[in-house]
Design an enzyme around this catalytic site. Structure first.
Site, PDB file in Angstrom:
ATOM      1  N   PHE A 167      -0.923   3.358  -7.800  1.00 39.32           N
ATOM      2  CA  PHE A 167      -0.952   3.531  -9.264  1.00 39.32           C
ATOM      3  C   PHE A 167       0.382   4.019  -9.833  1.00 39.32           C
ATOM      4  O   PHE A 167       0.687   3.772 -10.997  1.00 39.32           O
ATOM      5  CB  PHE A 167      -2.057   4.532  -9.655  1.00 39.32           C
ATOM      6  CG  PHE A 167      -1.654   5.973  -9.463  1.00 39.32           C
ATOM      7  CD1 PHE A 167      -0.952   6.649 -10.465  1.00 39.32           C
ATOM      8  CD2 PHE A 167      -1.929   6.656  -8.287  1.00 39.32           C
ATOM      9  CE1 PHE A 167      -0.546   7.969 -10.282  1.00 39.32           C
ATOM     10  CE2 PHE A 167      -1.521   7.960  -8.097  1.00 39.32           C
ATOM     11  CZ  PHE A 167      -0.825   8.624  -9.105  1.00 39.32           C
ATOM     12  N   LYS A 207      -2.783  -7.146  -4.597  1.00 42.55           N
ATOM     13  CA  LYS A 207      -3.903  -6.281  -4.984  1.00 42.55           C
ATOM     14  C   LYS A 207      -3.340  -4.941  -5.461  1.00 42.55           C
ATOM     15  O   LYS A 207      -2.910  -4.115  -4.678  1.00 42.55           O
ATOM     16  CB  LYS A 207      -4.876  -6.038  -3.829  1.00 42.55           C
ATOM     17  CG  LYS A 207      -6.195  -5.472  -4.377  1.00 42.55           C
ATOM     18  CD  LYS A 207      -7.023  -4.713  -3.389  1.00 42.55           C
ATOM     19  CE  LYS A 207      -6.711  -3.250  -3.307  1.00 42.55           C
ATOM     20  NZ  LYS A 207      -6.913  -2.443  -4.531  1.00 42.55           N
ATOM     21  N   GLY A 252       1.069   3.407  -0.357  1.00 41.03           N
ATOM     22  CA  GLY A 252      -0.027   4.332  -0.642  1.00 41.03           C
ATOM     23  C   GLY A 252      -0.020   5.494   0.326  1.00 41.03           C
ATOM     24  O   GLY A 252       1.033   5.849   0.868  1.00 41.03           O
ATOM     25  N   GLU A 281       4.921   1.532   3.225  1.00 46.10           N
ATOM     26  CA  GLU A 281       5.687   2.513   2.448  1.00 46.10           C
ATOM     27  C   GLU A 281       4.670   3.558   2.016  1.00 46.10           C
ATOM     28  O   GLU A 281       3.973   3.400   1.026  1.00 46.10           O
ATOM     29  CB  GLU A 281       6.337   1.801   1.252  1.00 46.10           C
ATOM     30  CG  GLU A 281       7.571   2.512   0.749  1.00 46.10           C
ATOM     31  CD  GLU A 281       7.228   3.554  -0.285  1.00 46.10           C
ATOM     32  OE1 GLU A 281       7.112   4.721   0.125  1.00 46.10           O
ATOM     33  OE2 GLU A 281       7.074   3.213  -1.455  1.00 46.10           O
ATOM     34  N   LEU A 282       4.566   4.612   2.836  1.00 44.96           N
ATOM     35  CA  LEU A 282       3.484   5.581   2.649  1.00 44.96           C
ATOM     36  C   LEU A 282       4.043   6.848   2.005  1.00 44.96           C
ATOM     37  O   LEU A 282       5.020   6.779   1.278  1.00 44.96           O
ATOM     38  CB  LEU A 282       2.803   5.824   3.998  1.00 44.96           C
ATOM     39  CG  LEU A 282       2.456   4.500   4.725  1.00 44.96           C
ATOM     40  CD1 LEU A 282       1.906   4.746   6.108  1.00 44.96           C
ATOM     41  CD2 LEU A 282       1.501   3.654   3.893  1.00 44.96           C
ATOM     42  N   THR A 342       8.692   9.708  -3.760  1.00 45.51           N
ATOM     43  CA  THR A 342       9.996  10.336  -3.495  1.00 45.51           C
ATOM     44  C   THR A 342      10.147  11.696  -4.188  1.00 45.51           C
ATOM     45  O   THR A 342      11.230  12.282  -4.148  1.00 45.51           O
ATOM     46  CB  THR A 342      11.129   9.428  -4.003  1.00 45.51           C
ATOM     47  OG1 THR A 342      10.820   9.060  -5.357  1.00 45.51           O
ATOM     48  CG2 THR A 342      11.297   8.190  -3.158  1.00 45.51           C
ATOM     49  N   GLU A 359       1.539  16.745   2.124  1.00 44.51           N
ATOM     50  CA  GLU A 359       1.948  16.125   0.859  1.00 44.51           C
ATOM     51  C   GLU A 359       0.805  16.226  -0.150  1.00 44.51           C
ATOM     52  O   GLU A 359      -0.277  15.693   0.070  1.00 44.51           O
ATOM     53  CB  GLU A 359       2.285  14.649   1.081  1.00 44.51           C
ATOM     54  CG  GLU A 359       2.701  13.940  -0.213  1.00 44.51           C
ATOM     55  CD  GLU A 359       2.618  12.410  -0.142  1.00 44.51           C
ATOM     56  OE1 GLU A 359       1.779  11.887   0.603  1.00 44.51           O
ATOM     57  OE2 GLU A 359       3.389  11.758  -0.861  1.00 44.51           O
TER      58      GLU A 359
HETATM   59  C1  UN1 Z   1       7.203   5.313  -5.249  1.00 50.98           C
HETATM   60  O1  UN1 Z   1       6.991   6.426  -5.722  1.00 50.98           O
HETATM   61  O2  UN1 Z   1       6.291   4.663  -4.678  1.00 50.98           O
HETATM   62  O3  UN1 Z   1      13.200   6.125  -5.719  1.00 50.98           O
HETATM   63  C2  UN1 Z   1       8.482   4.609  -5.359  1.00 50.98           C
HETATM   64  C3  UN1 Z   1      12.334   6.232  -6.581  1.00 50.98           C
HETATM   65  C4  UN1 Z   1      11.802   4.977  -7.192  1.00 50.98           C
HETATM   66  C5  UN1 Z   1      10.695   4.427  -6.392  1.00 50.98           C
HETATM   67  C6  UN1 Z   1       9.560   5.341  -6.090  1.00 50.98           C
HETATM   68  N1  UN1 Z   1      12.878   4.012  -7.270  1.00 50.98           N
HETATM   69  O4  UN1 Z   1      11.906   7.294  -6.944  1.00 50.98           O
END
Ligand code: UN1
Length: 499
Positions: free
Chosen positions: A149, A173, A230, A252-253, A287, A385
């Site tokens: 989201f 999705k 996610g 990409e977790l 991030t 986290e």
């Molecule tokens: C994310 O939160 O899934 O570097 C990605 C960043 C953004 C991407 C975040 N370009 O904060």
């Protein structure tokens, strides 16, 4: 602009009405759309169509495929304002960040168009006379994108723009919390496809649904590549399921990202960097800055400055000018934040902020003051986290200890050090430094540009998306050896002659 006029401008007013799933805006809690969810048969049909489309698309020259992505980028430029607003409305991020997210989409389209002429392979010196060795890169098949989201549109584009120029079909999705932005992007994509004129039917498609739809897509061997963004729990399930059938996954977790403030840091610059990364997007970026290690000599000063800002950060309707922090995504996010703060207290922390904030006209939204938590050590809660604006602050005396503390988390997405000491900066970036996929000096851990490969190590999943050579994740490599001599010398000097 209200919700209805944004949906109308994006051409999805009808699609956002009369379905079976309500979509609420985190800004007010009000329902802003009712979308139709897809079932098992729809998922099956999308994959079947994508496979057929792939068989045609792979034969289209890559620079021509780039043309489709160029048209997508052009249309995103036209719709940037409306789509950015819809991102704010549906995900709750401030308008500046909603627009920034669409800008990331435009940027990756530009990147992918250039890339469509640069899918280079190596030539390799052969050990045999009259032989040529080279690498060819070929498309893989169907790339299934599962997105979260918090970046409801950009994540799709990092994957889709590359996957398409690389010759793959794409099935998407999105999170069930943000289907409207997905419908809007799908509409923009379909318009670009219509303008392009000759793309195969079913080249890109959208599946609106929950867990079951995602699980079906992941288990189906026609999803050649599964790119999932996610939680680590989700990624663990996805990764195992895809590995079971030897599919390819790009994960990409989460991230439990840290920053170090050294004694030589520029205090003003560090403060600004920390604030954007810890408070921006209401702490809901993968991030986001969650742990801060401050040198003992500047600790009191840094914490005092942070507290001053935390007390006055403008919290409110994210569509209003001047707001820097919008709401959390929903009630569950709020209760998880409160649980973490309670646990932090139980583990010896001192909490400043974190309480719910009432915003006029938005009483049903979950607005909070960002929390600053001074911790005596990296207790279990610090090493967990929590997707909320909580910044744990700890003291350090030795720079190497701070690096070790940075690396103590189970995730390995992003990290940073604020320092003007060249030795510290280079040590932090060295093999003995941060173990994360992103390591920065004098900027926060969030807000990466699309030109670099994006992703991280350990429980972040190891996948890379976006820039650099992340495109290789969407292609398969073939090593080709051609013998243009009239002899048949064998490699390693093997003699296999008869008689
Ligand atoms: C994310 O939160 O899934 O570097 C990605 C960043 C953004 C991407 C975040 N370009 O904060």
């Amino acid at each position: 602009m209200d919700a209805n006029s944004i949906l109308a401008e994006l051409g999805i007013a009808k699609l956002a009405d009369g379905g079976d799933m309500d979509v609420a805006s985190p800004i007010t809690g009000a329902v802003i759309g009712r979308v139709k969810t897809h079932g098992e048969k729809d998922v099956d049909a999308a994959l079947a169509r994508a496979r057929t489309a792939f068989a045609q698309w792979r034969d289209v020259p890559a620079p021509r495929r780039g043309e489709l992505v160029r048209l997508l980028g052009n249309r995103l430029r036209e719709k940037k304002d409306a789509l950015g607003r819809l991102v704010s409305l549906e995900a709750g991020k401030i308008l500046q960040e909603g627009l920034g997210e669409v800008q990331e989409m435009i940027d990756i389209c530009d990147f992918a168009v250039g890339l469509s002429r640069q899918l280079y392979g190596l030539t390799i010196a052969s050990e045999r006379p009259g032989h040529r060795m080279a690498e060819s890169w070929h498309p893989v098949g169907v790339c299934t994108v599962i997105s979260a989201f918090n970046f409801p549109v950009a994540v799709w584009s990092w994957n889709a723009a590359l996957a398409l120029v690389c010759g793959n079909a794409v099935v998407w999705k999105p999170s069930e919390k943000t289907p409207l932005t997905a419908l809007a992007v799908d509409r923009i994509m379909q318009d670009a496809i219509a303008e392009f004129g000759s793309a195969p039917a079913g080249l890109t498609s959208l599946i609106i649904g929950g867990r079951e739809a995602g699980a079906q897509l992941v288990a189906d061997p026609r999803s050649d590549i599964v790119s999932a963004t996610g939680s680590t729990a989700m990624g663990r399930a996805v990764g195992v399921e895809v590995a079971r059938r030897f599919g390819r996954s790009i994960l990409e977790l989460g991230g439990n990202n840290a920053g170090i403030v050294s004694k030589s840091a520029d205090p003003e610059l560090a403060l600004r960097g920390i604030l954007f990364s810890a408070v921006g997007t209401a702490g809901q970026r993968c991030t986001s800055l969650r742990r801060l290690f401050v040198h003992e000599s500047v600790y009191d000063d840094t914490v005092a400055r942070l507290k001053t800002f935390y007390a006055k950060v403008p919290i409110g309707n994210p569509l209003e000018k001047g707001t820097l922090m919008g709401p959390l995504i929903d009630a569950q996010a709020f209760s998880r934040m409160q649980q973490a703060l309670q646990q932090a207290k139980d583990e010896g922390g001192t909490v400043t902020g974190g309480e719910r904030v009432e915003v006029k006209g938005c009483e049903q939204g979950f607005y909070v003051r960002p929390a600053l938590v001074e911790m005596p050590a990296q207790t279990p809660v610090v090493l967990t986290e929590t997707f909320a604006p909580i910044l744990y602050v700890l003291r350090y005396s030795d720079f190497d200890d701070a690096i070790a503390a940075n690396n103590a988390a189970s995730h390995g997405l992003s990290s940073c050090a604020f320092t003007n000491d060249l030795r510290e900066a280079e040590r932090f970036l060295s093999a003995a430094g941060s173990d994360c996929g992103i390591a920065n000096v004098n900027i926060g851990p969030s807000g990466a540009e699309i030109g670099g490969a994006f992703g991280g190590e350990k429980e972040t999943g190891g996948g890379r998306e976006s820039g650099s050579d992340a495109w290789k994740g969407y292609m398969r490599r073939a090593t080709n050896t051609v013998n243009y001599s009239s002899e048949l010398p064998l490699a390693q000097g093997i003699d296999f002659s008869i008689g």
